[in-house]
Design a protein around this motif. Sequence first.
Motif, PDB file in Angstrom:
ATOM      1  N   LEU A  50       0.842  -1.187   0.000  1.00 38.29           N
ATOM      2  CA  LEU A  50       0.000   0.000   0.000  1.00 38.29           C
ATOM      3  C   LEU A  50       0.879   1.240   0.000  1.00 38.29           C
ATOM      4  O   LEU A  50       2.083   1.161   0.251  1.00 38.29           O
ATOM      5  N   PRO A  62      -3.779   5.147   2.706  1.00 43.06           N
ATOM      6  CA  PRO A  62      -4.213   3.772   2.991  1.00 43.06           C
ATOM      7  C   PRO A  62      -3.173   2.968   3.766  1.00 43.06           C
ATOM      8  O   PRO A  62      -3.534   2.145   4.620  1.00 43.06           O
ATOM      9  N   TYR A  89      -3.350   4.146   7.460  1.00 47.78           N
ATOM     10  CA  TYR A  89      -4.548   3.603   8.120  1.00 47.78           C
ATOM     11  C   TYR A  89      -4.428   2.096   8.327  1.00 47.78           C
ATOM     12  O   TYR A  89      -4.908   1.559   9.338  1.00 47.78           O
TER      13      TYR A  89
END
Length: 556
Positions: free
Chosen positions: A145, A149, A152
């Motif tokens: 990623l 994103p 998180y």
Amino acid sequence: MQIFKRQALAPKNSRSSSLNQLPSPVRVLVTAWLLFGCLGSIWSFASPLMSVPDEPAHAIKAAAVARGQFSGSSSGIQGEPLTVNVPGYIAHLGEYSCFAQKSDVTPDCSQQIDAGDRTWIPAKTSAGNYNPVYYAIVGLGSRGLSGEPAIYAMRLINTWLVSFFLASIFCAAASLRRFQRPVIAGAIALTPSVFFLTGAINPNALEIAASGAVFMSLCAILEQSARKTKISSLLLVIFALAGALLAHTRPLSLLWLAIAALSAMLCHSAPALFRALRDRRAQAAVLAVGLSCSFALWWVVSAKSFESLLAGSESIPADVAAVEMVDKTVAFMAQYVGVLGWLDTQPPVAATYAWVLGFGAMLLLAYTSRPVRGRWAMVLLTLTVLVIPVVLQASSSEQLGWIWQGRYALAMVVTMILAAGVTVRFRPYKVTPWGSSLLRWSIVLAILAHTYVFLEGMRRYTLGIQDHVNWTEMLEPLWQPPGTWQGLTAMYLLVLAVSGLCLHRWLTIRPSAPRPAAADRQPRQDGYSEPAADLPASSKVFRQDSIDTRSGRAER
């Protein structure tokens, strides 16, 4: 959301053929894990990226370890961060905390993280030579990623890892014969600050959860040993996992692990400990924790984990720092409850008072409880919370200035409240209409206090804390989290309500088995008194209140 299992407790020829409801530790574990995971996940999205103390440093360290860099390069100067190589979007995370320590500034001052910036560049981190185990787990979220994103994902990995050990506290409490007051203590100990840290990239939350899990699981193990029953394999697994990971969270965690384990042993007799150690499964669990501690200690010494601590302020004489720490002892209560952001958002006064009342009630009950043996654990943990922070701050103040934060001791504060619940578990617990109503309204107030702290955080980030009351202005926010602050608040309140319903139902179980006659009670050498063996197991669990009060006096 069922956390209870209906069991047939007595054979046909027993004194009671009634059914009773007992908490199933496995169901408690799964249900609590889901609930705590949801609460932590909501905090993950509600808190702006890089809004938690030292989060950029921990995120950089996690991304570096996930890419094979277990330690950084040092300049050799105490107080300077170490250097690692990470993708550009990770290296620049420190630039997105323009609102840190500025309560009137909202996160809209930050630019969006550039997900396309994957060029490897040097980055500074104050966690460069910390133990890599925690960071290897959390850093997995940054693999595959990029940009927000990835951040998180790392937050959510931390959330669900920590939530498992928070749930393990209640799972272990459910294994105790009198689980009610330890469960109440657990509910009080999990303050908004715990869930706030759970939703961030920071090993502090894992340290808190693992410390509580080590203490409570060991208490349950020793109690089962004292009763000469088979020790639960689930409890041994929880103890081994919690102890092994706790040793690797922060440099101080080895000390917290030793104190948590010793406190649990002080709550029980020496024969119970020796009997437990004769179990090969328990020996394997202790060996796993011991090996993990050995590696953690080797890392702290060889990597010099205490030598990259950032200077917090100008040098302070040790005696001055010690006196100031003592003076601030009570003031740290606000940080235990829920100081958000980079220590820039104080919790509402009403919420702080709610936990002052809860903590005070548990400590008062613990220091006046029977048997007296349990008070020794309370003395140890109280001295830990009061003295060790003073010693640590004073010993480093001349080099690093003021560095101490209340959250650094939160692991022991949570363990102290849990110990209070274990210590007072022998007091009579009766389910009455008045008691059920008192419990219900206490849970409602706790839900409101948790929500109030959450809303205060939303106000701080959507508008900033201004010189006037601006709650109504939140309808036109300057910044919005994913899902909007209204949606996250509604979900948070819903999960808290479901948690409160489960807790109330659990604590208001009414045993249906009859009270054993006095002639059927059999004293035990370990200080406990049990009903006769031919009675249902549930009777032994729920009908010991007055018996244990008397047996407690005999243990002094």
